[in-house]
Design a protein around this motif. Structure first.
Motif, PDB file in Angstrom:
ATOM      1  N   THR A  96       4.237   5.356  -5.669  1.00 23.72           N
ATOM      2  CA  THR A  96       4.173   5.298  -7.130  1.00 23.72           C
ATOM      3  C   THR A  96       3.214   6.362  -7.656  1.00 23.72           C
ATOM      4  O   THR A  96       3.514   7.059  -8.632  1.00 23.72           O
ATOM      5  CB  THR A  96       3.753   3.896  -7.598  1.00 23.72           C
ATOM      6  N   GLU A  97       2.059   6.499  -7.028  1.00 23.68           N
ATOM      7  CA  GLU A  97       1.081   7.509  -7.422  1.00 23.68           C
ATOM      8  C   GLU A  97       1.671   8.909  -7.289  1.00 23.68           C
ATOM      9  O   GLU A  97       1.528   9.752  -8.184  1.00 23.68           O
ATOM     10  CB  GLU A  97      -0.190   7.383  -6.576  1.00 23.68           C
ATOM     11  N   ASP A 102       2.378   1.641  -3.419  1.00 17.91           N
ATOM     12  CA  ASP A 102       1.358   2.131  -4.345  1.00 17.91           C
ATOM     13  C   ASP A 102       1.195   3.645  -4.205  1.00 17.91           C
ATOM     14  O   ASP A 102       1.116   4.366  -5.203  1.00 17.91           O
ATOM     15  CB  ASP A 102       0.039   1.404  -4.087  1.00 17.91           C
ATOM     16  N   GLU A 117       0.840  -1.202   0.000  1.00 20.33           N
ATOM     17  CA  GLU A 117       0.000   0.000   0.000  1.00 20.33           C
ATOM     18  C   GLU A 117       0.878   1.256   0.000  1.00 20.33           C
ATOM     19  O   GLU A 117       0.612   2.211  -0.737  1.00 20.33           O
ATOM     20  CB  GLU A 117      -0.913   0.000   1.226  1.00 20.33           C
TER      21      GLU A 117
END
Length: 99
Positions: A26-27, A23, A20
């Motif tokens: 990365t965003e 993620d 999480e």
């Protein structure tokens, strides 16, 4: 057997937390790269503080929980930390296991 199951459950929980966080990172990186490409010419003329202010405003418009284009409070929180005051962005370490 129960101990092994608990260990596996704990390991999966830790892995979920790490994935999480990855993620979210990365965003955030995708957001920053897109914003820098989109506003490259303007950003070259801005001071570091003006650049951070512009990126914070853009991040809030995209990620705020209420009315954001892509609501994501965790991404916004990370961007707010990363785009903090000062001469350079703070490096956010990968999260460690919570106990």
């Amino acid at each position: 057997m129960t101990g092994q199951r608990n260990d596996a459950t704990h390991a999966l929980s830790v892995l979920d937390e790490k994935l999480e966080a990855l993620d979210t990172m990365t965003e955030v990186n995708s957001f920053l790269v897109s914003a820098l490409r989109e506003h490259e010419a303007v950003l070259k003329q801005m001071s570091a503080e003006e650049t951070r202010d512009m990126l914070r405003r853009k991040a809030r418009a995209v990620y705020r929980a209420e009315g954001g284009q892509k609501p994501n409070p965790k991404a916004l929180e990370l961007l707010e930390k990363t785009l903090g005051k000062g001469p350079s962005a703070e490096i956010i370490p990968f999260p460690t296991r919570r106990r």
